[in-house]
Design an enzyme around this catalytic site. Sequence first.
Site, PDB file in Angstrom:
ATOM      1  N   ASN A   1       0.848  -1.192   0.000  1.00 33.22           N
ATOM      2  CA  ASN A   1       0.000   0.000   0.000  1.00 33.22           C
ATOM      3  C   ASN A   1       0.890   1.250   0.000  1.00 33.22           C
ATOM      4  OD1 ASN A   1      -1.600   2.248   0.990  1.00 33.22           O
ATOM      5  ND2 ASN A   1      -3.159   0.750   1.547  1.00 33.22           N
TER       6      ASN A   1
ATOM      7  N   ARG B   1       4.784  18.293   1.578  1.00 29.66           N
ATOM      8  CA  ARG B   1       5.744  19.300   1.140  1.00 29.66           C
ATOM      9  C   ARG B   1       5.312  20.075  -0.095  1.00 29.66           C
ATOM     10  NH1 ARG B   1      10.764  19.083   3.647  1.00 29.66           N
ATOM     11  NH2 ARG B   1      11.018  21.094   2.613  1.00 29.66           N
TER      12      ARG B   1
ATOM     13  N   HIS C   1      -5.519   3.534  -1.512  1.00 33.59           N
ATOM     14  CA  HIS C   1      -6.819   3.829  -0.910  1.00 33.59           C
ATOM     15  C   HIS C   1      -7.088   5.329  -1.069  1.00 33.59           C
ATOM     16  CE1 HIS C   1      -9.733   3.037   2.690  1.00 33.59           C
ATOM     17  NE2 HIS C   1     -10.165   4.033   1.932  1.00 33.59           N
TER      18      HIS C   1
ATOM     19  N   ARG D   1      -8.926   8.643  -0.825  1.00 28.09           N
ATOM     20  CA  ARG D   1     -10.031   9.169  -0.023  1.00 28.09           C
ATOM     21  C   ARG D   1     -10.579  10.434  -0.659  1.00 28.09           C
ATOM     22  NH1 ARG D   1     -10.267   6.579   4.998  1.00 28.09           N
ATOM     23  NH2 ARG D   1      -8.479   5.206   5.378  1.00 28.09           N
TER      24      ARG D   1
ATOM     25  N   HIS E   1      -3.887  11.688   0.904  1.00 26.07           N
ATOM     26  CA  HIS E   1      -2.648  11.027   0.477  1.00 26.07           C
ATOM     27  C   HIS E   1      -2.756  10.668  -1.008  1.00 26.07           C
ATOM     28  CE1 HIS E   1      -5.304   7.864   1.974  1.00 26.07           C
ATOM     29  NE2 HIS E   1      -4.978   8.088   3.218  1.00 26.07           N
TER      30      HIS E   1
ATOM     31  N   GLU F   1      -8.754   0.299  -3.033  1.00 23.94           N
ATOM     32  CA  GLU F   1      -9.703   0.112  -1.947  1.00 23.94           C
ATOM     33  C   GLU F   1     -10.303   1.448  -1.539  1.00 23.94           C
ATOM     34  OE1 GLU F   1      -7.236  -1.825   0.981  1.00 23.94           O
ATOM     35  OE2 GLU F   1      -6.593   0.074   1.844  1.00 23.94           O
TER      36      GLU F   1
ATOM     37  N   HIS G   1      -4.118  -4.786   7.546  1.00 23.40           N
ATOM     38  CA  HIS G   1      -4.170  -3.757   8.583  1.00 23.40           C
ATOM     39  C   HIS G   1      -3.289  -4.152   9.760  1.00 23.40           C
ATOM     40  CE1 HIS G   1      -6.101   0.096   9.632  1.00 23.40           C
ATOM     41  NE2 HIS G   1      -5.700  -0.243  10.848  1.00 23.40           N
TER      42      HIS G   1
ATOM     43  N   HIS H   1       1.435   0.914   6.062  1.00 19.31           N
ATOM     44  CA  HIS H   1       1.951   1.783   7.116  1.00 19.31           C
ATOM     45  C   HIS H   1       3.163   1.167   7.816  1.00 19.31           C
ATOM     46  CE1 HIS H   1       1.819   4.711  10.397  1.00 19.31           C
ATOM     47  NE2 HIS H   1       1.902   3.691  11.234  1.00 19.31           N
TER      48      HIS H   1
END
Length: 244
Positions: free
Chosen positions: A7, A18, A43, A45, A50, A74, A195, A218
């Site tokens: 991911n 930045r 993912h 949003r 991001h 996703e 996750h 992450h």
Amino acid sequence: MTKLSVNLNKIALLRNSRGRDFPNVVDFAEKFISRGVHGITVHPRQDERHITRQDVRDLSRLLSCDGEVEFNIEGYPSEDFLQLVEEVKPKQCTLVPDSPEQLTSDHGWDLSQDGEYLATICERLNGQGIRTAIFLDPSLEQVERVKATHAHRIELYTETLAAAYGTPEFDSVLAKFKAVATRAQELGIEVNAGHDLDLQNLPHFLTIPDIKEVSIGHVLMIECIEQGLDSVVEQYLDICRQSA
């Protein structure tokens, strides 16, 4: 063998902080692909905090040239999200019940309430040759309802497993995930997971047979900072090669 999908949300988050195109998301996708990962996950949003819609399009162009690497998008199935998915036609779309206010995905779907709605979405995407997956808590009650949605897969939300790692409860939590995965497979539904999976807990999780894909972002990015990208990717791939 379980496939590893990386991911890239955190790469995009660093870039956005930045205001210039560094680090470049496509460049990092190429770095991971060159080291053998099997898929790329994003993912996007609604607030583009991001991954942006343009990132999705750029990655789609990259991955359409490499049929070996799967593209997994996703997100919450709003109409604008679905239109983006239909535009780029990834190999897989994972439907996640997150609201714009959520910091991160933190629960699976309640199919007693949302099952009929998701069935219409899955039929829509399935008809275009896009594999559909539903983000799900490790619940036997919920997994019994998945077949009616026409989803090809579930993605098990593994935060509770990660939180239990190293505690006396871990074995019982892992057994719960195994029971749900086994039942899904008995129903003809394939199983992904994601996750907070990491280099420590993933080998234990993959004692569950026939997990098709793990999506990790992450923690993997943090591990890359600590240990180096080459080392981390090779460790994950080795774990996946040894999967049940």
